[in-house]
Write a protein that holds these residues in place. Structure first.
Motif, PDB file in Angstrom:
ATOM      1  N   ALA A 181      28.093  43.553  36.011  1.00  0.00           N
ATOM      2  CA  ALA A 181      28.032  42.092  35.976  1.00  0.00           C
ATOM      3  C   ALA A 181      28.426  41.572  34.597  1.00  0.00           C
ATOM      4  CB  ALA A 181      26.626  41.616  36.345  1.00  0.00           C
ATOM      5  N   ALA A 182      27.932  42.213  33.536  1.00  0.00           N
ATOM      6  CA  ALA A 182      28.279  41.802  32.170  1.00  0.00           C
ATOM      7  C   ALA A 182      29.769  41.987  31.910  1.00  0.00           C
ATOM      8  CB  ALA A 182      27.465  42.600  31.159  1.00  0.00           C
ATOM      9  N   ASN A 183      30.338  43.077  32.396  1.00  0.00           N
ATOM     10  CA  ASN A 183      31.769  43.317  32.214  1.00  0.00           C
ATOM     11  C   ASN A 183      32.610  42.281  32.951  1.00  0.00           C
ATOM     12  OD1 ASN A 183      31.222  45.602  30.678  1.00  0.00           O
ATOM     13  ND2 ASN A 183      31.421  46.996  32.407  1.00  0.00           N
ATOM     14  N   VAL A 184      32.212  41.945  34.166  1.00  0.00           N
ATOM     15  CA  VAL A 184      32.942  40.929  34.942  1.00  0.00           C
ATOM     16  C   VAL A 184      32.855  39.582  34.229  1.00  0.00           C
ATOM     17  CG1 VAL A 184      33.012  39.630  37.115  1.00  0.00           C
ATOM     18  CG2 VAL A 184      32.719  42.115  37.160  1.00  0.00           C
ATOM     19  N   ARG A 185      31.666  39.211  33.768  1.00  0.00           N
ATOM     20  CA  ARG A 185      31.508  37.939  33.037  1.00  0.00           C
ATOM     21  C   ARG A 185      32.383  37.918  31.785  1.00  0.00           C
ATOM     22  NH1 ARG A 185      26.001  38.981  33.707  1.00  0.00           N
ATOM     23  NH2 ARG A 185      25.806  39.368  31.463  1.00  0.00           N
ATOM     24  N   ALA A 186      32.374  39.015  31.032  1.00  0.00           N
ATOM     25  CA  ALA A 186      33.144  39.074  29.781  1.00  0.00           C
ATOM     26  C   ALA A 186      34.636  38.964  30.050  1.00  0.00           C
ATOM     27  CB  ALA A 186      32.830  40.367  29.034  1.00  0.00           C
TER      28      ALA A 186
END
Length: 74
Positions: free
Chosen positions: A8-13
């Motif tokens: 999720a953090a990678n997708v947001r970034a």
């Protein structure tokens, strides 16, 4: 940070880097923005097929979206 939270953090970034809006991703995946937000906040895991669609749409190697983040930094 759990693996699903890392994704999720990678997708947001990556979405932020590429100026991809949440409504674009929601439409791509056939979700409401509320459902997408739950995934982006790590409350619901992304399915492999969803990660693949996001990878193709944002032209990001799937490995970038699925790498495990240690310490909360994408």
């Amino acid at each position: 940070m759990s693996y699903s939270e890392s994704i999720a953090a990678n997708v947001r970034a990556e979405a932020s880097r590429r100026n991809v809006k949440s409504h674009e991703l929601a439409e791509l995946l056939g979700f409401s923005e509320t459902s997408l937000r739950k995934r982006l906040n790590g409350l619901i895991e992304f399915r492999p097929s969803e990660i693949e669609k996001i990878s193709i749409y944002m032209e990001v190697p799937i490995e970038e979206l699925t790498r495990h983040v240690v310490g909360g930094v994408a």
